[in-house]
Design a protein around this motif. Structure first.
Motif, mmCIF file in Angstrom:
data_model
loop_
_atom_site.group_PDB
_atom_site.id
_atom_site.type_symbol
_atom_site.label_atom_id
_atom_site.label_comp_id
_atom_site.label_asym_id
_atom_site.label_seq_id
_atom_site.Cartn_x
_atom_site.Cartn_y
_atom_site.Cartn_z
ATOM 1 N N PHE A 30 -8.602 -20.455 40.452
ATOM 2 C CA PHE A 30 -7.109 -20.218 40.168
ATOM 3 C C PHE A 30 -6.147 -20.017 41.174
ATOM 4 O O PHE A 30 -5.033 -19.366 41.184
ATOM 5 C CB PHE A 30 -6.827 -19.235 39.026
ATOM 6 N N GLY A 31 -6.618 -19.992 42.456
ATOM 7 C CA GLY A 31 -6.036 -19.782 43.624
ATOM 8 C C GLY A 31 -5.460 -18.483 43.857
ATOM 9 O O GLY A 31 -4.436 -18.120 44.545
ATOM 10 N N ARG A 32 -6.135 -17.451 43.201
ATOM 11 C CA ARG A 32 -5.547 -15.971 43.136
ATOM 12 C C ARG A 32 -5.936 -15.362 44.565
ATOM 13 O O ARG A 32 -7.022 -15.596 44.979
ATOM 14 C CB ARG A 32 -6.281 -15.282 42.019
ATOM 15 N N ASN A 33 -5.186 -14.298 45.033
ATOM 16 C CA ASN A 33 -5.265 -13.592 46.124
ATOM 17 C C ASN A 33 -5.633 -11.970 45.648
ATOM 18 O O ASN A 33 -6.140 -11.598 46.685
ATOM 19 C CB ASN A 33 -4.034 -13.593 46.847
ATOM 20 N N ARG A 34 -5.261 -11.896 44.684
ATOM 21 C CA ARG A 34 -5.626 -10.238 44.362
ATOM 22 C C ARG A 34 -6.697 -10.074 43.381
ATOM 23 O O ARG A 34 -7.433 -11.108 43.232
ATOM 24 C CB ARG A 34 -4.308 -9.748 43.371
ATOM 25 N N PRO A 35 -7.458 -8.970 43.755
ATOM 26 C CA PRO A 35 -8.574 -8.719 42.977
ATOM 27 C C PRO A 35 -8.596 -8.809 41.519
ATOM 28 O O PRO A 35 -7.325 -8.869 40.832
ATOM 29 C CB PRO A 35 -8.836 -7.213 43.482
ATOM 30 N N LEU A 36 -9.748 -9.208 40.696
ATOM 31 C CA LEU A 36 -9.348 -9.375 39.380
ATOM 32 C C LEU A 36 -9.109 -8.266 38.560
ATOM 33 O O LEU A 36 -8.242 -8.308 37.654
ATOM 34 C CB LEU A 36 -10.908 -9.853 38.853
ATOM 35 N N HIS A 37 -9.490 -6.973 39.019
ATOM 36 C CA HIS A 37 -9.009 -5.845 38.340
ATOM 37 C C HIS A 37 -7.473 -5.779 38.226
ATOM 38 O O HIS A 37 -6.840 -5.279 37.365
ATOM 39 C CB HIS A 37 -9.706 -4.535 38.980
ATOM 40 N N SER A 38 -6.797 -5.939 39.537
ATOM 41 C CA SER A 38 -5.461 -5.991 39.477
ATOM 42 C C SER A 38 -4.592 -6.909 38.898
ATOM 43 O O SER A 38 -3.713 -6.719 38.091
ATOM 44 C CB SER A 38 -4.921 -6.032 41.146
ATOM 45 N N MET A 39 -5.380 -8.367 38.796
ATOM 46 C CA MET A 39 -4.743 -9.026 37.959
ATOM 47 C C MET A 39 -4.905 -8.876 36.410
ATOM 48 O O MET A 39 -4.001 -9.100 35.372
ATOM 49 C CB MET A 39 -5.626 -10.645 38.359
ATOM 50 N N LEU A 40 -5.877 -8.115 35.893
ATOM 51 C CA LEU A 40 -6.071 -7.635 34.461
ATOM 52 C C LEU A 40 -5.010 -6.323 34.205
ATOM 53 O O LEU A 40 -5.210 -5.990 33.176
ATOM 54 C CB LEU A 40 -7.402 -7.386 34.162
ATOM 55 N N GLY A 41 -4.387 -6.056 35.183
ATOM 56 C CA GLY A 41 -3.458 -4.945 34.894
ATOM 57 C C GLY A 41 -3.701 -3.548 35.975
ATOM 58 O O GLY A 41 -2.794 -2.758 35.742
ATOM 59 N N GLY A 42 -4.945 -3.634 36.295
ATOM 60 C CA GLY A 42 -5.224 -2.343 37.169
ATOM 61 C C GLY A 42 -5.280 -1.222 36.125
ATOM 62 O O GLY A 42 -5.255 -0.071 36.815
ATOM 63 N N ARG A 43 -5.365 -1.184 35.051
ATOM 64 C CA ARG A 43 -5.391 0.142 34.089
ATOM 65 C C ARG A 43 -6.602 0.326 33.504
ATOM 66 O O ARG A 43 -7.465 -0.331 33.649
ATOM 67 C CB ARG A 43 -3.993 0.284 33.510
ATOM 68 N N ARG A 44 -6.360 1.101 32.165
ATOM 69 C CA ARG A 44 -7.378 1.085 31.345
ATOM 70 C C ARG A 44 -8.003 0.024 30.765
ATOM 71 O O ARG A 44 -9.045 -0.239 30.486
ATOM 72 C CB ARG A 44 -7.092 2.262 30.234
ATOM 73 N N VAL A 45 -7.030 -1.078 30.441
ATOM 74 C CA VAL A 45 -7.644 -2.280 29.771
ATOM 75 C C VAL A 45 -8.377 -2.935 30.787
ATOM 76 O O VAL A 45 -9.180 -3.510 30.454
ATOM 77 C CB VAL A 45 -6.257 -3.094 29.426
ATOM 78 N N ALA A 46 -8.103 -3.068 32.032
ATOM 79 C CA ALA A 46 -8.808 -3.699 33.062
ATOM 80 C C ALA A 46 -10.174 -3.054 33.281
ATOM 81 O O ALA A 46 -11.259 -3.674 33.412
ATOM 82 C CB ALA A 46 -8.054 -3.764 34.335
ATOM 83 N N ASP A 47 -10.072 -1.582 33.090
ATOM 84 C CA ASP A 47 -11.393 -0.970 33.302
ATOM 85 C C ASP A 47 -12.197 -1.173 32.101
ATOM 86 O O ASP A 47 -13.357 -1.305 32.461
ATOM 87 C CB ASP A 47 -11.040 0.589 33.373
ATOM 88 N N ILE A 48 -11.651 -1.426 30.999
ATOM 89 C CA ILE A 48 -12.472 -1.461 29.827
ATOM 90 C C ILE A 48 -13.268 -3.185 29.927
ATOM 91 O O ILE A 48 -14.581 -3.249 29.814
ATOM 92 C CB ILE A 48 -11.869 -1.572 28.630
ATOM 93 N N LEU A 49 -12.255 -4.229 30.359
ATOM 94 C CA LEU A 49 -12.854 -5.535 30.484
ATOM 95 C C LEU A 49 -13.810 -5.716 31.643
ATOM 96 O O LEU A 49 -14.691 -6.476 31.654
ATOM 97 C CB LEU A 49 -11.622 -6.329 30.595
ATOM 98 N N LEU A 50 -13.723 -4.975 32.593
ATOM 99 C CA LEU A 50 -14.500 -5.101 33.683
ATOM 100 C C LEU A 50 -15.610 -3.662 33.712
ATOM 101 O O LEU A 50 -16.487 -4.115 34.577
ATOM 102 C CB LEU A 50 -14.010 -4.978 35.152
ATOM 103 N N TRP A 51 -15.569 -3.276 32.542
ATOM 104 C CA TRP A 51 -16.870 -2.243 32.587
ATOM 105 C C TRP A 51 -16.791 -1.271 33.473
ATOM 106 O O TRP A 51 -18.205 -0.831 34.054
ATOM 107 C CB TRP A 51 -18.010 -3.069 32.227
ATOM 108 N N ARG A 52 -15.679 -0.861 34.029
ATOM 109 C CA ARG A 52 -15.666 0.285 35.008
ATOM 110 C C ARG A 52 -16.118 1.589 34.025
ATOM 111 O O ARG A 52 -16.661 2.259 34.818
ATOM 112 C CB ARG A 52 -14.321 0.626 35.547
ATOM 113 N N ASN A 53 -15.730 1.589 33.029
ATOM 114 C CA ASN A 53 -16.276 2.942 32.296
ATOM 115 C C ASN A 53 -17.224 2.255 31.346
ATOM 116 O O ASN A 53 -16.832 1.677 30.213
ATOM 117 C CB ASN A 53 -15.158 3.586 31.568
ATOM 118 N N LYS A 54 -18.401 2.158 31.565
ATOM 119 C CA LYS A 54 -19.335 1.641 30.843
ATOM 120 C C LYS A 54 -19.662 2.241 29.334
ATOM 121 O O LYS A 54 -19.868 1.553 28.236
ATOM 122 C CB LYS A 54 -20.898 1.604 31.332
#
Length: 218
Positions: free
Chosen positions: A21-45
């Motif tokens: 999609f031509g993105r330049n930012r990390p996926l975590h940042s594109m998903l908001g970089g907060r708790r929602v992104a942590d949940i979707l990317l399993w930062r907090n398993k």
């Protein structure tokens, strides 16, 4: 109509693959970089697994056990009340930190973030529907059509559960296998461009169009 060169049809190799999609930012940042992104990317398993298990249990109770919605909601509320009672009453004895109202309420920043994301999706839907990019328009149309077929053979809860599984699993799998997914997606994009060129040459370019008149606003 957009014009594509021969170089656009050649998919780059995995070594020269750009981000999807031509993105330049990390996926975590594109998903908001907060708790929602942590949940979707399993930062907090633990939290992500708990949410997945909770939704899976709800789906199991409705679709497999076939309990009624009100019954399940009442059971969940009673269980939650018992957990809060045990937690608060046993906090002093076991030296736990008792929960507060702020631990269970949804913060305004989270609600605002979710509404912002919904508005962005609606804006993209509007732009695609306007026909700014016919490739995206036909792809979106095909996806919605496939979903309608899937929905005709399944219940609304099954559809929602499949969508939830996609939201909770696809981002983390994409982050882990980004190079492979981007390579396949780029090849598919090249095939779509070649198909669109053929349709444009044989059909779309031959559709008569009247002169475009600009509206004058006072």
């Amino acid at each position: 109509m957009p014009i594509y060169s021969d170089s656009d049809d050649q998919a780059p190799g995995p070594s020269t693959m750009s981000k999807m999609f031509g993105r330049n930012r990390p996926l975590h940042s594109m998903l908001g970089g907060r708790r929602v992104a942590d949940i979707l990317l399993w930062r907090n398993k633990t939290l992500s697994a708990s949410i997945l298990a909770g939704f899976s249990m709800i789906w199991f109770l409705f679709e497999v056990v076939e309990l009624h919605f009100i019954t399940v909601v009442c059971y969940m509320l009673m269980t939650f009340m018992l957990i809060l009672l045990i937690w608060i009453q046993g906090a002093s004895f076991f030296r736990w930190r008792p929960p507060t109202i702020y631990d269970i309420q949804v913060s305004e920043s989270t609600a605002k973030h979710v509404l912002t994301r919904i508005n962005k999706v609606l804006i993209k839907f509007y732009r695609i529907s306007c026909g700014e990019d016919f490739v995206r328009f036909f792809v979106a149309l095909a996806i919605i059509w496939l979903l309608s077929i899937f929905g005709s053979y399944s219940s609304a809860l099954n559809v929602l559960y499949v969508v939830f599984l996609g939201l909770i699993l696809i981002p983390v799998l994409y982050e882990r296998y980004e190079r492979e997914v981007s390579y396949i997606a780029t090849q598919g994009k090249g095939d779509m461009k070649r198909l669109y060129k053929k349709l444009d040459t044989k059909f779309l370019s031959k559709i008569p169009r009247g002169p475009v008149k600009e509206r004058k606003y006072k």
